[in-house]
Design an enzyme around this catalytic site. Sequence first.
Site, mmCIF file in Angstrom:
data_model
loop_
_atom_site.group_PDB
_atom_site.id
_atom_site.type_symbol
_atom_site.label_atom_id
_atom_site.label_comp_id
_atom_site.label_asym_id
_atom_site.label_seq_id
_atom_site.Cartn_x
_atom_site.Cartn_y
_atom_site.Cartn_z
ATOM 1 N N GLU A 1 -28.995 70.754 138.630
ATOM 2 C CA GLU A 1 -29.799 70.499 137.659
ATOM 3 C C GLU A 1 -30.879 71.362 137.287
ATOM 4 O O GLU A 1 -32.192 71.212 137.297
ATOM 5 C CB GLU A 1 -30.874 69.160 138.195
ATOM 6 C CG GLU A 1 -29.858 68.173 138.750
ATOM 7 C CD GLU A 1 -30.618 66.963 139.388
ATOM 8 O OE1 GLU A 1 -31.815 67.168 139.695
ATOM 9 O OE2 GLU A 1 -29.973 65.835 139.861
ATOM 10 N N PRO A 2 -30.408 72.285 136.360
ATOM 11 C CA PRO A 2 -31.283 73.512 135.658
ATOM 12 C C PRO A 2 -31.948 72.803 134.317
ATOM 13 O O PRO A 2 -31.381 72.057 133.725
ATOM 14 C CB PRO A 2 -30.363 74.735 135.410
ATOM 15 C CG PRO A 2 -28.933 73.772 135.153
ATOM 16 C CD PRO A 2 -29.130 72.594 136.259
ATOM 17 N N ARG B 1 -49.898 73.862 130.740
ATOM 18 C CA ARG B 1 -49.329 74.675 132.014
ATOM 19 C C ARG B 1 -50.302 75.666 132.714
ATOM 20 O O ARG B 1 -50.467 75.737 133.744
ATOM 21 C CB ARG B 1 -47.863 75.306 131.758
ATOM 22 C CG ARG B 1 -46.854 74.085 131.528
ATOM 23 C CD ARG B 1 -45.385 74.814 131.380
ATOM 24 N NE ARG B 1 -45.232 75.294 132.512
ATOM 25 C CZ ARG B 1 -45.165 76.449 132.900
ATOM 26 N NH1 ARG B 1 -45.390 77.379 132.260
ATOM 27 N NH2 ARG B 1 -44.603 77.000 134.170
ATOM 28 N N TYR C 1 -51.059 74.868 136.340
ATOM 29 C CA TYR C 1 -50.489 75.474 137.462
ATOM 30 C C TYR C 1 -50.752 76.982 137.374
ATOM 31 O O TYR C 1 -50.232 77.762 138.230
ATOM 32 C CB TYR C 1 -48.747 75.601 137.085
ATOM 33 C CG TYR C 1 -48.239 74.163 136.872
ATOM 34 C CD1 TYR C 1 -47.327 74.115 135.648
ATOM 35 C CD2 TYR C 1 -48.526 73.152 137.700
ATOM 36 C CE1 TYR C 1 -46.550 72.864 135.655
ATOM 37 C CE2 TYR C 1 -47.890 71.960 137.573
ATOM 38 C CZ TYR C 1 -47.042 71.695 136.399
ATOM 39 O OH TYR C 1 -46.463 70.552 136.310
ATOM 40 N N CYS D 1 -62.024 71.130 123.684
ATOM 41 C CA CYS D 1 -63.432 71.181 124.008
ATOM 42 C C CYS D 1 -63.342 71.229 125.766
ATOM 43 O O CYS D 1 -63.826 69.963 126.385
ATOM 44 C CB CYS D 1 -64.264 69.769 123.629
ATOM 45 S SG CYS D 1 -64.413 69.980 122.050
#
Length: 443
Positions: free
Chosen positions: A300-301, A339, A343, A370
Amino acid sequence: MTTVHEPTAANSADLSVWPASATEPPRGDLTVGGVPLAELADRFGTPVYVLDEAEVRDRCRTYRDAFPDAEVLYAAKAFLCRAMAHWMDEEGLGLDVCSAGELELAVTTGFPPEHIVLHGNAKSPRDLGAALRLGVGRIVIDSPSEIARLAAAVGPHGHQKVMVRVVPGVSAGGHDKIRTGTDDQKFGLSISDGYAQHAIARVLDQPQLELTGLHCHLGSQITSVKPYLVAVRRMVGLMARLHEQYGLVLPELDLGGGHGIAYRPGEKALDLTALARRVRTELADACATAGLPVPRLIIEPGRAIVGPAGIALYRVLSVKRTGETVFVAVDGGMSDNPRPALYGVRYAPRLVGRHSGADRARATVVGRHCEAGDVLATDVELPADTHPGDLLAVPVAGAYHLSMASGYNLVGRPPVVAVRNGLARLLVRRESLEDIRSRDVGL
């Protein structure tokens, strides 16, 4: 337009994480799919996502070539729109979806539902209802309570193919928040504590549910083959115990995705050829040892297909120095790419639209929102004369950008533009103030 120098070896290396079609002509802008990025920014405004259709399709074909006997499902959570669903269908990939919304968008586009797999650790009644109504190929069971709910929804005379998501106890992935193969996270059912075996027994007691195989997903941004080999051994070990206990021979084994890609030049990516070769060998050896036929492999890429095909374009709004840091602020940020905040991912933005002869200088590219954590790229090299009005391009922006975008500060989500063979077309329009206003129905 200022003259752009001929590409040098160093410049070519700088394009290593860009789509294969990316070029820097002697006179003109950096182009992708034969279209200058500055033209796209002028035509569609900024921020804007650019998606190289040929790159997406080529990556699909690379997977089909590497895994000719496997079923390849595109993980739609990375990014889904009607065009993506259409491209996946044309390239012979199935879909892995996580909600009724993703499912219905794909099916109403014309994607065959029998080639769709529904995932989710907490599927809602709407999710399950849509899956059964539209006829998805398989539903991946993620918790014991889901078994009874699904069986009841299918009905005594119905039939639905299912898989069980198993936690193999393998730690892999680029960040703690995207590691899903261990017992200390919310997905799947553990082998080590017996919950997976218990759930499988319950599925076998439901005649309307057909267990076709086992599923696992180790995490995201995995750049080593080894975790997948460990997972194969543990999953086949469980299949062997199920065969011994129930006489069960499962025809499918889904190893999920999580294949790591490079976000900056020099970073490591998963070697897809090595993965395919070594997983195939490991699976055959493990099954031979267990006395089992080799199940059909499913992978499942998501990110590995669409991530490197995307570019985010931003316009610089301000440049200022605070202490020892130069902040380059752009007209997007964490609402269109959360992201970095989630992460800690790092990007390599690039000045496009003009050639600069200035020295390189360290800067931090920040967004307009902000939040102090609204940072797109920390400590990156940009021309020292970067100024308001300049255009910055962020490569490897195809996955988990728009799909995770928010309505923070009500700035509106960016559009998506596809490029190919010198042509550009709008896939997803910009979210307008009228779109935002029309959802607000109360006073």
